[in-house]
Design a protein around this motif. Structure first.
Motif, mmCIF file in Angstrom:
data_model
loop_
_atom_site.group_PDB
_atom_site.id
_atom_site.type_symbol
_atom_site.label_atom_id
_atom_site.label_comp_id
_atom_site.label_asym_id
_atom_site.label_seq_id
_atom_site.Cartn_x
_atom_site.Cartn_y
_atom_site.Cartn_z
ATOM 1 N N ILE A 49 24.863 -12.638 22.517
ATOM 2 C CA ILE A 49 23.571 -12.370 22.881
ATOM 3 C C ILE A 49 23.091 -11.118 22.671
ATOM 4 O O ILE A 49 22.083 -10.653 22.236
ATOM 5 C CB ILE A 49 23.108 -12.857 24.466
ATOM 6 C CG1 ILE A 49 23.590 -14.200 24.599
ATOM 7 C CG2 ILE A 49 21.723 -12.417 25.027
ATOM 8 C CD1 ILE A 49 23.413 -14.867 25.934
ATOM 9 N N LEU A 50 23.886 -9.979 23.058
ATOM 10 C CA LEU A 50 23.631 -8.360 22.773
ATOM 11 C C LEU A 50 23.331 -8.192 21.289
ATOM 12 O O LEU A 50 22.727 -7.580 21.097
ATOM 13 C CB LEU A 50 24.728 -7.661 23.539
ATOM 14 C CG LEU A 50 24.709 -7.540 25.114
ATOM 15 C CD1 LEU A 50 25.746 -6.621 25.411
ATOM 16 C CD2 LEU A 50 23.318 -7.271 25.744
ATOM 17 N N ASP A 64 18.476 -7.317 37.841
ATOM 18 C CA ASP A 64 17.816 -7.836 36.737
ATOM 19 C C ASP A 64 18.419 -9.470 36.791
ATOM 20 O O ASP A 64 18.168 -9.980 35.600
ATOM 21 C CB ASP A 64 18.254 -6.938 35.346
ATOM 22 C CG ASP A 64 17.624 -6.064 35.076
ATOM 23 O OD1 ASP A 64 16.196 -6.258 35.008
ATOM 24 O OD2 ASP A 64 18.248 -4.905 34.834
ATOM 25 N N GLY A 65 18.807 -9.737 37.922
ATOM 26 C CA GLY A 65 19.262 -11.271 37.956
ATOM 27 C C GLY A 65 20.524 -11.807 37.198
ATOM 28 O O GLY A 65 20.623 -12.893 36.966
ATOM 29 N N VAL A 66 21.128 -10.775 36.860
ATOM 30 C CA VAL A 66 22.592 -10.996 36.359
ATOM 31 C C VAL A 66 23.716 -10.345 36.733
ATOM 32 O O VAL A 66 24.327 -9.406 36.402
ATOM 33 C CB VAL A 66 22.401 -10.822 34.889
ATOM 34 C CG1 VAL A 66 21.933 -12.117 33.933
ATOM 35 C CG2 VAL A 66 22.085 -9.650 34.382
ATOM 36 N N PHE A 81 20.272 -19.825 29.402
ATOM 37 C CA PHE A 81 19.878 -19.180 30.718
ATOM 38 C C PHE A 81 20.145 -17.566 30.743
ATOM 39 O O PHE A 81 19.188 -16.826 30.873
ATOM 40 C CB PHE A 81 20.559 -19.776 31.906
ATOM 41 C CG PHE A 81 20.696 -19.071 33.173
ATOM 42 C CD1 PHE A 81 19.689 -19.277 33.948
ATOM 43 C CD2 PHE A 81 21.617 -18.154 33.592
ATOM 44 C CE1 PHE A 81 19.570 -18.391 35.189
ATOM 45 C CE2 PHE A 81 21.666 -17.428 34.528
ATOM 46 C CZ PHE A 81 20.742 -17.493 35.719
ATOM 47 N N LEU A 82 21.470 -17.172 30.061
ATOM 48 C CA LEU A 82 21.670 -15.804 30.299
ATOM 49 C C LEU A 82 20.883 -15.212 29.196
ATOM 50 O O LEU A 82 20.270 -13.971 29.485
ATOM 51 C CB LEU A 82 23.049 -15.747 29.641
ATOM 52 C CG LEU A 82 24.093 -16.017 30.889
ATOM 53 C CD1 LEU A 82 25.571 -16.202 30.189
ATOM 54 C CD2 LEU A 82 24.200 -14.989 32.060
ATOM 55 N N ARG A 114 16.921 -11.082 27.998
ATOM 56 C CA ARG A 114 15.405 -10.770 27.045
ATOM 57 C C ARG A 114 14.471 -10.252 28.166
ATOM 58 O O ARG A 114 13.925 -9.328 27.952
ATOM 59 C CB ARG A 114 14.794 -12.187 26.461
ATOM 60 C CG ARG A 114 15.259 -12.442 25.381
ATOM 61 C CD ARG A 114 14.601 -13.350 24.657
ATOM 62 N NE ARG A 114 15.025 -13.868 23.399
ATOM 63 C CZ ARG A 114 15.060 -14.934 22.853
ATOM 64 N NH1 ARG A 114 14.340 -16.091 23.315
ATOM 65 N NH2 ARG A 114 15.479 -15.409 21.757
ATOM 66 N N SER A 115 14.538 -10.664 29.339
ATOM 67 C CA SER A 115 13.426 -10.272 30.386
ATOM 68 C C SER A 115 13.702 -8.772 30.582
ATOM 69 O O SER A 115 12.791 -7.818 30.748
ATOM 70 C CB SER A 115 13.557 -11.103 31.590
ATOM 71 O OG SER A 115 13.208 -10.359 32.632
#
Ligand code: SAH
Length: 394
Positions: free
Chosen positions: A141-142, A108-110, A76-77, A82-83
């Protein structure tokens, strides 16, 4: 499943997908979530609203991750991140600019996650219990999605204490950052101190406004108030300004500003750096009859909480009145407020009152805001915090 149930009639903002649930809206909590853990959020009638991060200490008790019935996990994250990255790749595809906000928290939804890119390095700022909870996953992820030489943490902001988190900064991954990182902003270059600088090192949000004022600086005497490391000053000189005065209270910022002028091979004999209080210096200029063609007012956040709004309004009015009193006829004022709690219309009213008191006729010729790497999600209007007016002064 750890869950939160809202009081009757307190679900309006969630229906509009606003990501914050305040403590006062909560009826009950099931299964004792720990700070940062994911909870299901239900209305009083058991309607499922989505999943968010529990924050045991904050007035904002839940920050929503999603309004869908999907797992909040690494994948999910990764999809949200990515987006955010895809948008920036699009915005900065010409590679002329190597410093920008890669991830902008709620926008950004986070919620609570901020990542800025400074050339080969990333700076991570975690502002909420939920963001902190996923820290290791976010770093992973980064590393995978935006390979860099190093990731530096700047979670040294006061709002963390409201979340029950300690303040922290330091290297998280990769090689240690140099004392100063050289970044490109269009055809300008800047040294950025990501370890000690304000925010994550640079006021990335003013990029477009620096670019705009530059177009109006040719042969002008420019006064750059609250100049920090000289962003507007460098832009003005590049635009052909006859003289630039940078005013700031910080010695470190002014030192970097001097280096930034040399870095861009600009004529430093046209620049004066004044260390001091803008309020006092503007008064002094007025008394001395010192005038300018272009003035930039980019003060720090004056409104720290809603209780500060009146005091902040007086501060904004003061500097705008003083600046308007020392602008030559036909000059330009670029005036800003970066306080999210200062509404745009109130800011405009304050500048209007300042103009009356300064006895100047003023026309707004552009409404200004933050750069496109600081987007504003429609479900989170609070994401619009920087506002500015470009004014023609008669
Ligand atoms: N325009 C800058 C950012 C300004 S940030 C840019 O584009 O990079 C605000 C700056 O105001 C900070 O550098 C801070 O040191 C300075 N500052 C805060 N209060 C001040 C005061 N009363 N007088 C002078 N400078 C002040």
């Amino acid at each position: 499943m750890k869950s939160v149930y809202l009081k009757k009639g307190r679900d309006k903002s969630l229906r509009q997908h606003h990501p914050w649930v305040f403590s006062g809206a909560i009826q009950s909590v099931k299964d004792n979530p720990l700070s940062g853990e994911t909870v299901d959020v239900f209305g009083h009638d058991n309607t499922f609203f989505g999943r968010g991060a529990w924050s045991a200490h904050s007035q904002i008790r839940v920050r929503m991750w999603t309004f869908e019935d999907r797992a909040v996990d690494e994948s999910f994250l990764r999809s949200r991140i990515r987006s955010a990255f895809n948008l920036r790749k699009e915005l900065f595809r010409d590679n002329k600019t190597t410093a920008f906000r890669l991830i902008a928290s709620e926008s950004d939804g986070v919620p609570g996650i901020i990542v800025d890119r400074y050339d080969d390095y990333l700076v991570l700022q975690l502002l909420s219990a939920g963001a902190e909870y996923w820290k290791d996953t976010i770093i992973k992820i980064l590393e995978e999605e935006w390979p860099s030489k190093g990731i530096y943490e700047r979670s040294d902001v006061d709002v963390r204490s409201k979340e029950g988190l300690t303040l922290r900064s330091g290297l998280l991954s990769g090689v240690d950052t140099p004392a100063q990182i050289r970044i490109k902003e269009n055809d300008l270059s800047f040294w950025v101190d990501i370890r000690e600088g304000h925010k994550t090192g640079f006021y990335l949000d003013q990029r477009d406004n620096r670019n705009l004022m530059r177009l109006f600086s040719k042969d002008k005497d420019v006064l750059n108030c609250f100049s920090y490391t000289g962003g507007f000053g460098v832009a003005a000189l590049k635009g052909g300004a006859q003289s630039v005065v940078n005013v700031d209270a910080s010695t470190a910022a002014l030192n970097l500003s001097k280096q930034n002028i040399l870095l861009n091979q600009l004529d430093d004999t046209r620049v004066t750096h004044l260390e001091g209080d803008v309020f006092a210096l503007l008064r002094q200029f007025r008394e001395q009859g010192q005038e300018y063609d272009v003035i930039v007012l980019d003060p720090p956040k004056f409104v720290k909480s809603k209780n500060h709004l009146n005091k902040a309004a007086r501060g904004y009015k003061d500097i705008n009145r003083l600046a308007l009193s020392i602008i030559r006829p036909g000059g330009l004022l670029f005036t800003f407020s970066c306080s999210g709690l200062m509404p745009s219309n109130l800011f405009q009213k304050i500048v209007a009152d300042a103009a009356i008191e300064a006895e100047r006729d003023v026309r707004i010729i552009e409404f200004l805001g933050q750069g496109s790497d600081h987007p504003i999600a429609l479900n989170f209007p609070e994401g619009k915090y920087l506002k500015g007016l470009m004014c023609f002064v008669e």
